[in-house]
Design a protein around this motif. Structure first.
Motif, PDB file in Angstrom:
ATOM      1  N   VAL A 160     -71.401  40.194  39.827  1.00  0.00           N
ATOM      2  CA  VAL A 160     -72.222  39.891  41.037  1.00  0.00           C
ATOM      3  C   VAL A 160     -73.503  39.198  40.639  1.00  0.00           C
ATOM      4  O   VAL A 160     -74.498  39.179  41.310  1.00  0.00           O
ATOM      5  CB  VAL A 160     -72.404  40.752  42.072  1.00  0.00           C
ATOM      6  N   ASN A 163     -75.395  36.420  43.137  1.00  0.00           N
ATOM      7  CA  ASN A 163     -75.743  37.405  44.167  1.00  0.00           C
ATOM      8  C   ASN A 163     -77.036  38.158  43.877  1.00  0.00           C
ATOM      9  O   ASN A 163     -78.186  38.329  44.547  1.00  0.00           O
ATOM     10  CB  ASN A 163     -74.920  37.987  45.017  1.00  0.00           C
ATOM     11  N   ARG A 225     -71.206  41.331  47.844  1.00  0.00           N
ATOM     12  CA  ARG A 225     -69.936  40.724  47.143  1.00  0.00           C
ATOM     13  C   ARG A 225     -69.596  39.459  47.974  1.00  0.00           C
ATOM     14  O   ARG A 225     -68.428  39.004  48.183  1.00  0.00           O
ATOM     15  CB  ARG A 225     -68.802  41.737  47.294  1.00  0.00           C
TER      16      ARG A 225
END
Length: 704
Positions: A160, A163, A225
């Motif tokens: 991730v 992000n 996510r």
């Protein structure tokens, strides 16, 4: 926990081996499914307390059965395998979970075990709040962030990185200041969402008719996510560092010194204390339990760790948990209860909301019997009906809400349908095809709407008429039609004959005088508070402030075009239409005329485009402690008007802290991070130096 173990032991004694193995298999299957729902789908079906109970039962059964425990048993694994949505990333070192304890006896056992296995005259334990968020592993190579991954199964997680780069608390490059850093360093920590960010996110979800998040932890997990990092960036996630994997032992010799080093690198860390006894651990637990509701983020317990790494290494770990640390969990804030019936309530904007009337239950320290179901769509999605068992949640001052269905009830009721008429005034209900909400068409002729709108108008965040409480408003609205005290609309507050209260039970001379003074004082409230108090649909406190700052006076807000309104960051097409509709409605025009006639007209302020430079413009500022010359809310309002960004917590991004008497942990954190701190006298002095202590007088007199 002791009684639970005794009960399980009794079951073992009374049950044959085949039945016992069958129960173990059922538990393993259930817990594996719950792990997947919690860690991968971010959609748990049971409470944390229920999960812990099942895991303890499985642990006890496996121990008593005395057979080899398979490696994939939930008692031997951490989290759940990573999903296929994101690329898998293997951690340099395994991320273990923490064993939960729930009472004093278990804490004492933990401390005694540590003292028995570590030869030391005095062991020190570090106490850290347990953030209710999502664990991530950050890999730095040569001091630069290269990979960020979720916990996953403890060995492999989901990538991730894109992000995580949107989270301001996580540095892309470590601020080492010449300190030697290992070529590879793994930093562990918790991604979380503040209570304020969570409330604002669910408000947007609700406005847009989207599914609401059950709690900040689920919201943080879902936000981290996202396939589109731009969505994550809008969710305002935060991060606390709490440990390190590869390279951690190079940086420090203890947990406390590691946190100091990570903080110097640019990571946010929590306030911790070092103690050396069971009583001191439990005292700190009680302190954090009492502070839980007022903290800006959710914590669900307290973590105790041996501080010295050498001591940690001596005790070691098993397949799932480190043996040198435990999590002392708080009482659950999610509990089960039974819905007696679904009722419908009317709010200040006419919004008709489904509410579950339930068997009273204590949650978050408060006994509640009603919880919101938000809207028809949300109630239908969760399939909540009369006699069902449900899970409810209350965090801090948040209104209790039904999180999910727990179990179908006996004699289950029929699905509740949208009311065709207002349950209070009997006017027909309306629903925009693009919205999930239902509204009463009765306007202020609906006493429920009027009461709620009046309560909003006089509230502290609006006109701050503190002497006019909910009971008085109820009484004034319900007065007979020929009474001099009866309220028909919000502007009548400034025309009411309070002398008519003389002789009424509970209304002495002092109370009536206080009412008059409070009403008169409210006329000096700033523009943003006045706009918020009007109760314009979809205009909250932040949007009201943005409107005031952008336009400077109520006339320019009234006359703004849809395009001008949408140029404000907080205002989209639907909100702009709502604002325009409000100022075009005949009743609202009359109310505003009445306000001006009765002396309520907020002073014009300088619009954003003309805002001069000042020491506070563009700065992130925290106000803490007790101020003597003004309230903290007024100080924040003044700072916003100067282009500053008031914040609720201190971090490395904070530019200034204004501290009054009684400032506590925020002041400590500011000193720890080296953030500049001034007192109220210095703050007022800066305002006077810049000649910005008072807003300007109105520049023109435009009649409505």
């Amino acid at each position: 926990m002791g009684s639970s173990v005794e009960k399980v032991s009794q079951i073992i004694a009374e049950t044959d081996q085949d039945a016992l193995k069958q129960r173990i298999n059922v538990l393993r299957t259930e817990l594996t499914e719950h792990n997947y729902r919690y860690y991968i789908l971010d959609a748990p079906m049971i409470t944390d307390a229920e999960y812990d109970r099942l895991l303890r039962e499985l642990t006890t059964l496996e121990t008593e059965l005395a057979e080899p425990v398979p490696a994939d048993s939930p008692t031997q694994t951490v989290g759940a395998p990573p999903s296929s949505t994101f690329q898998s990333r293997k951690h340099g070192e395994q991320l273990l979970s923490l064993k939960d304890v729930f009472d004093k006896d278990a804490v004492e056992s933990f401390v005694q075990r540590c003292k028995k296995e570590v030869i030391d005259d005095e062991l020190h334990f570090i106490v850290e709040p347990k953030v209710d968020g999502l664990a991530v592993n950050l890999r730095y190579e040569q001091g630069v962030l290269t990979v960020a991954a979720t916990r996953g199964d403890g060995t492999t997680g989901e990538d991730v990185t894109d992000n995580v780069r949107t989270i301001s608390d996580i540095p892309w490059q470590l601020n080492t200041d010449g300190f030697p850093v290992p070529d590879v360093l793994e930093v562990r920590g918790e991604v979380y969402m503040s209570k304020q960010a969570f409330a604002e996110l669910n408000e947007r979800q609700d406005t847009e008719g989207l599914v609401l998040f059950a709690n900040p932890r689920n919201a943080a997990a879902g936000s981290l996510r996202q396939l589109n990092a731009k969505v994550t960036a809008k969710r305002r996630l935060c991060f606390f560092a709490y440990g390190a994997g590869i390279g951690g032992r190079v940086l420090a010799s203890s947990q406390s010194s590691l946190l100091e080093r990570l903080n110097s690198f640019g990571f946010a860390v929590q306030e911790t204390v070092l103690v050396n006894s069971v009583n001191a651990l439990l005292d700190r637990y009680q302190v954090l339990l009492e502070k839980r509701s007022v903290m800006p983020y959710e914590i669900d317990g307290v973590v105790y760790k041996l501080d010295e790494f050498l001591s940690q290494d001596t005790i070691g770990a098993d397949a799932r948990y480190p043996r040198w640390a435990v999590a002392h969990k708080f009482p659950a804030e999610e509990v089960e209860t039974t819905v007696k019936e679904i009722i419908w309530q009317v709010g200040r904007t006419g919004k008709i909301t489904p509410v579950a009337d339930m068997e009273p239950v204590k949650v978050g320290g408060v006994t509640v019997s009603r919880a919101t179901l938000h809207n028809l769509q949300e109630m239908t999605r969760k399939d909540i009906r009369a006699n069902d068992k449900v899970v409810i949640r209350r965090a801090g001052d948040v209104i209790p809400e039904v999180v999910r269905l727990y179990e179908f009830g006996n004699n289950r009721g029929l699905p509740s349908s949208a009311p065709k008429k207002c349950p209070v005034c009997n006017a027909h209900s309306e629903r925009n095809e693009l919205e999930a909400d239902i509204y009463c068409s009765g306007g202020l002729s609906c006493s429920a709407q009027l009461k709620q709108r009046l309560k909003h108008f006089v509230s502290r965040g609006c006109m701050d008429i503190d002497s006019m409480g909910a009971k008085l408003i109820e009484m004034l609205v319900d007065e007979p039609g020929d009474s001099k005290l009866k309220l028909y609309s919000i502007d009548q507050i400034y025309r009411i004959d309070f002398d008519a209260l003389v002789g009424r039970k509970g209304f002495g001379e002092k109370k009536i005088s206080a009412l008059k003074k409070a009403v008169e004082a409210s006329k000096a409230r700033p523009l943003s508070k006045f706009i918020f108090a009007l109760g314009i649909r979809q205009v909250g406190e932040v949007t009201a402030f943005s409107l005031a700052k952008r336009f400077g006076c109520i006339e320019r807000v009234r006359d703004a075009s849809l395009e001008e309104l949408q140029s404000i960051e907080d205002v989209g097409p639907e909100v702009a239409k709502s604002i325009k509709s409000f100022f075009e409605e005949d009743h609202n025009i009359r109310v505003l005329e009445s306000f001006r006639t009765n002396g309520l007209w907020p002073k014009e302020i300088e619009a954003t485009s003309n805002l001069v430079d000042n020491p506070f413009k563009g700065k992130t500022i925290v106000v803490t402690g007790t101020l003597e010359k003004m309230s903290r809310s007024d100080a924040k309002e003044r700072l916003r008007s100067l282009g500053a960004k008031p914040a609720g917590s201190v971090s490395k991004n904070t530019d200034l802290v204004i501290a009054g008497p009684g400032a506590g942990s925020k002041l400590d954190q500011a000193n720890k991070l080296g953030v500049k701190v001034i007192d109220e006298t210095e703050f007022l002095s800066l305002l006077e130096e810049e000649q910005i202590s008072e807003p300007e007088e109105p520049k023109q007199d435009v009649l409505l």
